[in-house]
Design an enzyme around this catalytic site. Structure first.
Site, short mmCIF file in Angstrom:
data_model
loop_
_atom_site.label_atom_id
_atom_site.label_comp_id
_atom_site.label_asym_id
_atom_site.label_seq_id
_atom_site.Cartn_x
_atom_site.Cartn_y
_atom_site.Cartn_z
CG HIS A 18 -1.89 -1.07 1.37
ND1 HIS A 18 -1.99 -1.87 2.48
CD2 HIS A 18 -2.84 -1.50 0.51
CE1 HIS A 18 -2.97 -2.74 2.30
NE2 HIS A 18 -3.50 -2.55 1.11
CE LYS A 42 -13.22 -7.19 5.24
NZ LYS A 42 -12.66 -6.60 4.04
NE ARG A 91 -2.76 -7.72 -4.39
CZ ARG A 91 -3.50 -8.12 -3.37
NH1 ARG A 91 -2.97 -8.23 -2.17
NH2 ARG A 91 -4.76 -8.45 -3.55
CB SER A 129 -4.10 -6.79 4.93
OG SER A 129 -3.82 -5.54 4.35
O1 PNS Z 1 -8.87 -3.08 0.54
P1 PNS Z 1 -10.17 -3.57 0.02
O2 PNS Z 1 -10.94 -4.27 1.11
O3 PNS Z 1 -10.03 -4.40 -1.23
O4 PNS Z 1 -11.02 -2.24 -0.39
C1 PNS Z 1 -12.32 -2.34 -0.88
C2 PNS Z 1 -13.02 -0.97 -0.91
C3 PNS Z 1 -12.97 -0.29 0.43
C4 PNS Z 1 -12.33 -0.10 -1.95
C5 PNS Z 1 -14.47 -1.23 -1.38
O5 PNS Z 1 -15.02 -2.25 -0.59
C6 PNS Z 1 -15.36 0.01 -1.27
O6 PNS Z 1 -15.18 0.96 -1.99
N1 PNS Z 1 -16.35 -0.04 -0.36
C7 PNS Z 1 -17.29 1.05 -0.15
C8 PNS Z 1 -18.70 0.61 -0.53
C9 PNS Z 1 -19.02 0.93 -1.99
O7 PNS Z 1 -18.86 2.04 -2.46
N2 PNS Z 1 -19.49 -0.11 -2.73
C10 PNS Z 1 -19.91 0.04 -4.12
C11 PNS Z 1 -18.80 0.19 -5.11
S1 PNS Z 1 -17.82 -1.25 -5.24
#
Ligand code: PNS
Length: 168
Positions: A18, A42, A91, A129
């Protein structure tokens, strides 16, 4: 005009992968806003407050990096922060399908949103992570994989009786 992009994620915890993406993003944008997802559904190892604090400690106040927690839709967070660019790290090919879905969903919610995919250094293409948490739980070394503050906090956890088991 100053340029800004949002780098969203769970960051539970932040890894050197990150950090690498943020440093690359800073070559393109004046400011990167790291958006830490607070998802009540979560279970995370670190609280939202701890995740935000650790990232702030990694970058310090002079590094053009802002760290904010958010709930709900990323598209709404972008609007509140008057930004339309999202950075995500890719990645491997296996990341692509999920990332494409998210990017297109965000664009459907708000057609002004653009997602920029960035490749981390080859050293971090295997890093996540969850793997870091598993390695710590099993007694492995992680100093080259996470920032020092994260390493300290993970080691504290692994010494506790319940340890990290429930989060891995
Ligand atoms: O590190 P991660 O867990 O892969 O990140 C995922 C994240 C936070 C980018 C994604 O879950 C997110 O944007 N969540 C917010 C909810 C949202 O907007 N959902 C609709 C679009 S995907």
């Amino acid at each position: 005009m100053a340029t800004r992009a949002v780098y969203p994620g769970s960051f539970d915890p932040m890894t050197n992968g990150h950090v690498d993406i943020i440093r690359r993003g800073l070559k393109i944008f004046d400011t990167i806003i790291v958006a830490v997802l607070e998802n009540p559904k979560k279970q995370t190892l670190f609280s939202t407050r701890d995740r935000v604090r650790m990232i702030r400690e990694v970058f310090g106040p002079r590094e053009r990096v802002e760290v904010k927690a958010f709930r709900g839709l990323l598209a709404d967070f972008l609007r509140r922060n008057e930004t339309t660019t999202v950075i995500r790290g890719l990645r491997a090919v296996s990341d692509f399908e999920y990332e494409l879905q998210m990017a297109l969903m965000n664009r459907t919610l708000d057609p002004t949103i653009e997602t920029l995919f960035m490749m981390p250094s080859l050293h971090y293409t295997f890093l996540s992570s969850s793997l870091v948490k598993e390695v710590v739980m099993l007694g492995g070394r992680i100093e080259s994989l996470v920032p020092a503050v994260v390493e300290r906090r993970l080691k504290d956890f692994s010494r506790k009786p319940k340890g990290l088991k429930q989060y891995v």
